[in-house]
Design an enzyme around this catalytic site. Sequence first.
Site, PDB file in Angstrom:
ATOM      1  N   LYS A  89       0.843  -1.208   0.000  1.00  0.00           N
ATOM      2  CA  LYS A  89       0.000   0.000   0.000  1.00  0.00           C
ATOM      3  C   LYS A  89       0.871   1.248   0.000  1.00  0.00           C
ATOM      4  O   LYS A  89       0.574   2.218  -0.682  1.00  0.00           O
ATOM      5  CB  LYS A  89      -0.932   0.009   1.227  1.00  0.00           C
ATOM      6  CG  LYS A  89      -2.049  -1.012   1.131  1.00  0.00           C
ATOM      7  CD  LYS A  89      -3.228  -0.471   0.338  1.00  0.00           C
ATOM      8  CE  LYS A  89      -4.163  -1.527  -0.206  1.00  0.00           C
ATOM      9  NZ  LYS A  89      -4.695  -2.444   0.797  1.00  0.00           N
ATOM     10  N   LYS A 134      -3.137 -11.653  -8.816  1.00  0.00           N
ATOM     11  CA  LYS A 134      -4.489 -11.973  -8.359  1.00  0.00           C
ATOM     12  C   LYS A 134      -5.519 -11.002  -8.944  1.00  0.00           C
ATOM     13  O   LYS A 134      -5.191  -9.876  -9.306  1.00  0.00           O
ATOM     14  CB  LYS A 134      -4.550 -11.938  -6.841  1.00  0.00           C
ATOM     15  CG  LYS A 134      -4.441 -10.560  -6.211  1.00  0.00           C
ATOM     16  CD  LYS A 134      -5.106 -10.564  -4.833  1.00  0.00           C
ATOM     17  CE  LYS A 134      -5.421  -9.151  -4.383  1.00  0.00           C
ATOM     18  NZ  LYS A 134      -6.446  -9.024  -3.380  1.00  0.00           N
ATOM     19  N   LYS A 166      -9.751  -5.466  -6.917  1.00  0.00           N
ATOM     20  CA  LYS A 166     -10.392  -4.213  -7.279  1.00  0.00           C
ATOM     21  C   LYS A 166      -9.361  -3.204  -7.757  1.00  0.00           C
ATOM     22  O   LYS A 166      -9.501  -2.595  -8.808  1.00  0.00           O
ATOM     23  CB  LYS A 166     -11.098  -3.637  -6.049  1.00  0.00           C
ATOM     24  CG  LYS A 166     -12.559  -3.958  -6.001  1.00  0.00           C
ATOM     25  CD  LYS A 166     -13.090  -3.767  -4.581  1.00  0.00           C
ATOM     26  CE  LYS A 166     -13.310  -5.118  -3.953  1.00  0.00           C
ATOM     27  NZ  LYS A 166     -13.530  -5.140  -2.529  1.00  0.00           N
TER      28      LYS A 166
END
Length: 333
Positions: free
Chosen positions: A113, A197, A200
């Site tokens: 992140k 993967k 979103k």
Amino acid sequence: MNKPTVLSGIRPTGYLHLGNYFGAVRNFIRMQDDFDCFFFIADIHSLTTHPTPGDLQSGVKQVLAEYLACGIDPEKATIFIQSDVPEVAELYTFLNMNAYLGELERTTSFKDKARKQPDNVNAGLLTYPVLMAADIIIHKAQFVPVGKDQEQNLEMARKFAKRFNRMYKKEVFPIPRPYTFDGKDMIKVPGLDGSGKMGKSEGNAINLYEDPKSIRKKVMRAVTDSGPTEMNQEKPESVQNLFTLMEIVSTPDTLAHFDELYNKCEIRYGDMKKQLAEDIISYTAPIRERIIEILDDNEYLAKVAKLGADKARESASRTLREVKEVIGFKRLF
Ligand code: ADP
Ligand code: TRP
């Protein structure tokens, strides 16, 4: 006999996609008869990305409707919104006192992140696993059905639960474990872009709410290679992804058919993608219809959220009372 307790949640940051469904929600549905289940919407966690109030509200409503449309039954499982249970923020504060900067900084999800949003490396991102631990242990959950990407966060939750028990010399919390069916490993649903993967934020997802036309378009555009040149050749990741998706949504016969064509170097990816798109549509179309119906019924959504909040608060406040007593917050005056 008491049923074992299960808890899991998803952040309301958009539509649920096939990764969320096959990594998490499908297992929620399978567990709701045999376990005491808590399934929630992690709206406090989603604040780390600074949604507008409008986006936050519509995201929560969407996930709630999608949980119900997938078949989570509010009579069997407790479905609730994280921010409806303020007790969790209190436990989070206590757990933060025993969570160390070094271990939080080393978490892969934090490092990811921090790389993806360098202008917003906030303390909430750093202590994300602490809030996740609080979510789980405030209901004394023993099992947590999540996808492979949550493995490390769950490992942190185990660590914080053990640390608390050790520090106060009392088995207040059971040590939560990941849950998968049939002893299988935690799953990772791949994206359509040939790597990693489905997610979103990765922009490579097929949503449950997606209409058939858009599903066909996305699948037909999926990355592949120019085809095998040798018999029984190993599949590169970009091709393996299509097969993995097919393994998840199609019948074993369909999968075996395309696997054989690949091994004989006779595969036509166009045909395989057409089949895959239709199989995804058969899976998602009935769910999509129910999502549309439920989104229209605010009264029902409000009723479900209220019922869940009451049940979750009762369970959370029971644990919090015990925790505060163990810590030493006793009224002496
Ligand atoms: P996203 O990665 O799209 O932001 P979340 O992080 O909110 O989704 O994930 C919610 C749940 O769905 C978690 O239990 C997570 O493990 C699961 N999940 C998300 N993507 C996948 C995937 N590609 N494969 C398996 N499980 C997944
Ligand atoms: N971190 C999870 C995700 O991004 C969401 C989550 C928050 C969660 N708290 C949890 C999952 C507790 C399981 C248990 O997917």
